[in-house]
Design an enzyme around this catalytic site. Sequence first.
Site, PDB file in Angstrom:
ATOM      1  N   ALA A 115     -33.416   0.200   3.311  1.00 30.98           N
ATOM      2  CA  ALA A 115     -33.872   1.156   2.304  1.00 30.98           C
ATOM      3  C   ALA A 115     -33.935   0.480   0.946  1.00 30.98           C
ATOM      4  O   ALA A 115     -33.121  -0.387   0.619  1.00 30.98           O
ATOM      5  CB  ALA A 115     -32.924   2.353   2.250  1.00 30.98           C
ATOM      6  N   GLY A 140     -31.078  -0.992   7.087  1.00 35.29           N
ATOM      7  CA  GLY A 140     -32.062  -0.154   7.754  1.00 35.29           C
ATOM      8  C   GLY A 140     -33.128  -0.937   8.471  1.00 35.29           C
ATOM      9  O   GLY A 140     -33.770  -0.428   9.402  1.00 35.29           O
ATOM     10  N   GLU A 195     -32.090  -1.114  11.860  1.00 36.41           N
ATOM     11  CA  GLU A 195     -32.364   0.151  12.524  1.00 36.41           C
ATOM     12  C   GLU A 195     -33.831   0.274  12.923  1.00 36.41           C
ATOM     13  O   GLU A 195     -34.150   0.823  13.986  1.00 36.41           O
ATOM     14  CB  GLU A 195     -31.952   1.307  11.610  1.00 36.41           C
ATOM     15  N   GLU A 246     -25.404  -2.959   4.399  1.00 37.28           N
ATOM     16  CA  GLU A 246     -25.126  -1.757   3.620  1.00 37.28           C
ATOM     17  C   GLU A 246     -23.652  -1.384   3.644  1.00 37.28           C
ATOM     18  O   GLU A 246     -23.192  -0.569   2.841  1.00 37.28           O
ATOM     19  CB  GLU A 246     -25.984  -0.573   4.102  1.00 37.28           C
TER      20      GLU A 246
END
Length: 250
Positions: A65, A103, A106, A126
């Site tokens: 992100a 992310g 992910e 993160e």
Amino acid sequence: MSEELRYKRIGAAAVLTIDRPARRNAIDAAAAEAFRQGLVDFEADEGARVLVLTGAGGEAFCAGADLKAMDLDVDHPDGPMGPTRLTPTKPAIAAIDGWCLAGGVELALWCDLRIATPQSTFGLFERRWGVPLVDGGTQRLPRIVGMGRALELILTGRPVPAEAANRIGLVNELVDPGRHLDRALELAEKIASFPQETMLADRRAAIEGFGLALDDGIALEHKLGREVLDVAVEGASRFASGQGRHGEGV
């Protein structure tokens, strides 16, 4: 499509390229919405049999992100960084070169297969900033590498070099530098060459049956397999006529 997330058909593949190299291909709200639209376009394109997700610029696949923008919708039903709470009905391949972080991991886990170059590095960085995994990482990572290894990566946030990622099953295949997209497209064409109905039924049975009790999973496999037996009969006829012997075509 957005200039920061490009959609292009190459043969049987729909290639989605995250093009924000100045931000290491981190995802902001606009890129997330473009990603959602890209999945819609892919699903609607009957000629696109495999989705290939990659990053532009040569430094990063995706750094997660965009923490400078901080404008993602955590409550979006499809997922904050795009369609990460959805499962595509057709296979997806991540073509990874460089940083694949937070992310970005992910997004890679959202795909069925992950192809990476030796200079790629993975990590749930993160962890340092107290940012949670909300794009499916806590659920998909254990399914791919096992709970013990997944918890190690989630709890420590440590960097994982490409060779180690390949060794633990996070990456399916390592390729020479610069070959990640070419190899993903080669795999896409191979996957696209198989009878689609049975391949997609088997994929769905594997994905949807993973969390079921064994008996329920076998029942799902039987149900989905029965629906495509006409394709199997036709394929058996071709085999009997001499096609595909000795693993030809695999």
